[in-house]
Write a protein that holds these residues in place. Structure first.
Motif, short mmCIF file in Angstrom:
data_model
loop_
_atom_site.label_atom_id
_atom_site.label_comp_id
_atom_site.label_asym_id
_atom_site.label_seq_id
_atom_site.Cartn_x
_atom_site.Cartn_y
_atom_site.Cartn_z
N HIS A 119 -1.87 -6.89 -0.03
CA HIS A 119 -1.21 -5.75 0.62
C HIS A 119 0.17 -5.51 0.01
CE1 HIS A 119 0.58 -3.07 3.48
NE2 HIS A 119 1.50 -3.97 3.76
N LYS A 122 -0.13 -3.69 -3.22
CA LYS A 122 -0.41 -2.27 -3.03
C LYS A 122 0.86 -1.51 -2.64
CE LYS A 122 -5.15 -3.06 -1.42
NZ LYS A 122 -6.07 -2.95 -0.26
N PHE A 156 -8.28 -0.74 -6.27
CA PHE A 156 -7.50 0.12 -5.38
C PHE A 156 -6.64 1.08 -6.19
CE2 PHE A 156 -3.23 0.75 -3.67
CZ PHE A 156 -3.50 1.45 -2.50
N PHE A 157 -5.95 0.56 -7.20
CA PHE A 157 -5.08 1.42 -8.00
C PHE A 157 -5.90 2.41 -8.84
CE2 PHE A 157 -2.11 -2.04 -7.07
CZ PHE A 157 -0.98 -1.32 -6.74
N ARG A 159 -8.68 3.77 -7.93
CA ARG A 159 -9.08 4.85 -7.02
C ARG A 159 -7.89 5.73 -6.67
NH1 ARG A 159 -11.69 0.49 -4.45
NH2 ARG A 159 -10.08 0.49 -2.83
N ARG A 160 -6.74 5.12 -6.45
CA ARG A 160 -5.56 5.86 -6.02
C ARG A 160 -5.02 6.76 -7.15
NH1 ARG A 160 -1.53 4.99 -2.22
NH2 ARG A 160 -3.27 4.32 -0.90
N PHE A 161 -5.06 6.26 -8.38
CA PHE A 161 -4.49 7.00 -9.51
C PHE A 161 -5.58 7.27 -10.56
CE2 PHE A 161 -1.11 4.21 -7.81
CZ PHE A 161 -0.28 5.20 -7.28
N THR A 162 -6.65 7.88 -10.13
CA THR A 162 -7.81 8.07 -11.00
C THR A 162 -7.47 8.82 -12.28
OG1 THR A 162 -9.23 8.13 -9.04
CG2 THR A 162 -10.15 9.00 -11.08
N LYS A 318 -5.05 6.06 8.52
CA LYS A 318 -6.50 5.85 8.43
C LYS A 318 -7.01 4.94 9.55
CE LYS A 318 -5.78 2.21 4.96
NZ LYS A 318 -6.01 1.83 3.55
N GLU A 358 1.65 1.89 8.99
CA GLU A 358 0.61 2.71 8.39
C GLU A 358 -0.52 3.00 9.36
OE1 GLU A 358 -0.74 1.29 4.60
OE2 GLU A 358 1.26 0.68 3.97
#
Length: 477
Positions: A119, A122, A156-157, A159-162, A318, A358
């Protein structure tokens, strides 16, 4: 003595093959030495190879999941601890359910720390533009994770910054994304990462803008943002100055007259509160929900509470938590989960690696139902009529926030979220589809943990509660 060499520090498949063979051969944990060596066979020279057809045995799924997390921990004891638990499972098949067992507790603690490290990665990776006119626009970041989580967090990164080419450099391994594929290379040095770019000014402006001096808790802030990460955060240089000025800024904020909600919002919310079927005035913002709750007359509880307490959190959260109703301290503060139950929730969220900031936190009933005992206001459980009357506001919050996962904390919240009573013990750790496409999860209310008198039972219940929060957070990812 058996010496086992693994291919890398996170070679779970190699560890599993070796551990299975060792247990099959009856090699006790104290007779095994685990080490890491990128060269050579799995077993050291002179040691027998893996059995070709070893008798099959099974282990609980939760052990495998814990071991996959724990192997990313930096502790040198992790390989031996994992094998010791595997060895004990042969004679103690229910071992993983004994939360107080030292080996199980240590394994779970390792997994929790790894999850926290993931976490933090991220949250605290800060990319900088790599200046190279001969290359496509590329960003790079230097990060030093507390545990070996770079490969775990890499998807994760991606997906986040494709659509962004980037590299994340760490001492263990470097992560590379070219817009289509993830790649990995050996660990790097801080000098390999760019030192500064113009985006850092934006980070500092953003951080200064969201900093709330009235809610500053230095110890909690440093727990969420440990100092070990500060040197790689552009906004970190502002922290000492913001802390120093927090007291004076808070005093200035308190001295200002309170702001009033928009008259349009209050008139609109008052009309809504009188007629639940008037769809044209359904709130479309959290501010409208707040204003409406203040003038709500849908049930008689408005006469008892100091004020209505609507939900709190980011509009894009979320994960949403739904409790029962505001308590005495929440009623006075106008914020959900700030009293004793809120402190339990905060501690459980921290152990589960779930950042409260969050998430969206609210209640099934927005006013405090209580009875007076002298000068004390004692909690009184809302009835089904109160839940039904207030569901309109919860549905509005759900429609605005649109969380992926909604966690119902306790029986009243279950009734509000699912529209029917459900046995919490039976439906824990399950994802239940809701009509609005969110997934519903049920667990205990934090106040239940406060009422458990037996210390051992309370510790087990708290561990289950943490597991439920962790389950919900992973489901929402």
């Amino acid at each position: 003595m058996r010496l086992v060499r693994l291919a890398s520090e996170i070679d779970f498949d190699g560890w599993r093959r070796a551990a299975r063979a060792l247990r099959t051969e009856g090699v006790a944990p104290e007779a095994v030495v685990w080490t890491v060596d990128g060269e050579g066979d799995l077993f050291a020279a002179g040691q027998p190879a893996l059995a070709a057809a070893a008798p099959a045995f099974t282990v609980p799924k939760d052990f495998v999941e814990l071991a996959q997390e724990a192997i990313l921990h930096r502790s040198d004891e992790r390989f031996a601890l994992m094998y010791r638990v595997l060895w004990r499972l042969g004679a103690e098949p229910a071992l993983m359910h004994i939360a107080t067992d030292p080996d199980v507790a240590r394994l779970r603690d390792m997994a929790r720390n790894v999850d926290k490290a993931a976490h933090k990665m991220k949250a605290f990776v800060r990319f900088r533009l790599v200046s190279d006119p001969d290359q496509p626009e590329t960003y790079a970041a230097w990060f030093e994770p507390a545990h070996r989580v770079a490969e775990k967090v890499a998807p994760f990164f991606a997906r986040r910054f494709t659509n962004v080419r980037f590299s994340i450099l760490t001492p263990d391994v470097c992560v590379h994304w070219d817009g289509e594929r993830l790649g990995f290379s050996p660990g790097a040095d801080p000098a390999d990462a760019p030192a500064h770019d113009s985006l850092e000014d934006y980070w500092r402006t953003y951080y200064a803008a969201i900093f709330n001096p009235a809610r500053l808790k230095v110890a909690q802030m440093q727990k969420e943002m440990p100092k070990r990460y500060w040197r790689n955060l552009p906004e970190a240089r502002l922290i000492p100055e913001l802390i120093e000025a927090a007291e004076s800024r808070t005093a200035a904020m308190v001295a200002q007259p309170p702001t009033e909600p928009s008259r349009r919002i209050v008139r609109q919310a008052a009309r809504v509160s009188r007629d639940a079927t008037y769809d044209a005035t359904v709130p479309t913002t959290l501010e409208e929900v707040w204003g409406g709750v203040q003038v709500c007359r849908r049930c008689e509880l408005y006469r008892e509470g100091t004020q209505g307490v609507a939900g709190e959190g980011p509009k894009t959260a979320k994960l949403m938590f739904v409790g029962e109703q505001p308590g005495d301290q929440e009623d006075l503060a106008g914020k959900p989960f700030v009293g004793p139950a809120g402190k339990v929730l905060d501690r459980a969220l921290d152990e589960a690696g779930v950042p409260r900031g969050e998430t969206f936190v609210t209640n099934a009933v927005k006013h405090f139902r209580h009875e007076l005992r002298g000068k004390r206001r004692l909690h009184k459980t809302p009835d089904a009529g109160h839940v039904e009357a207030c569901r309109w506001w919860l549905d509005a919050e759900r429609a605005i926030v649109r969380p992926r996962v909604i966690v119902a904390l306790g029986g009243t919240a279950v009734l509000s979220v699912f529209g029917k009573p459900m046995a919490i013990g039976k439906f824990r750790q399950q994802a239940i589809q809701l009509p609005d496409q969110a997934q519903g999860v049920v667990t205990y209310h934090p106040s239940y943990l406060l009422r458990v008198p037996d210390a051992e039972v309370k510790a087990k219940a708290f561990a289950l509660f943490v597991d439920d929060l962790k389950f919900a957070w992973k489901l929402a990812a």
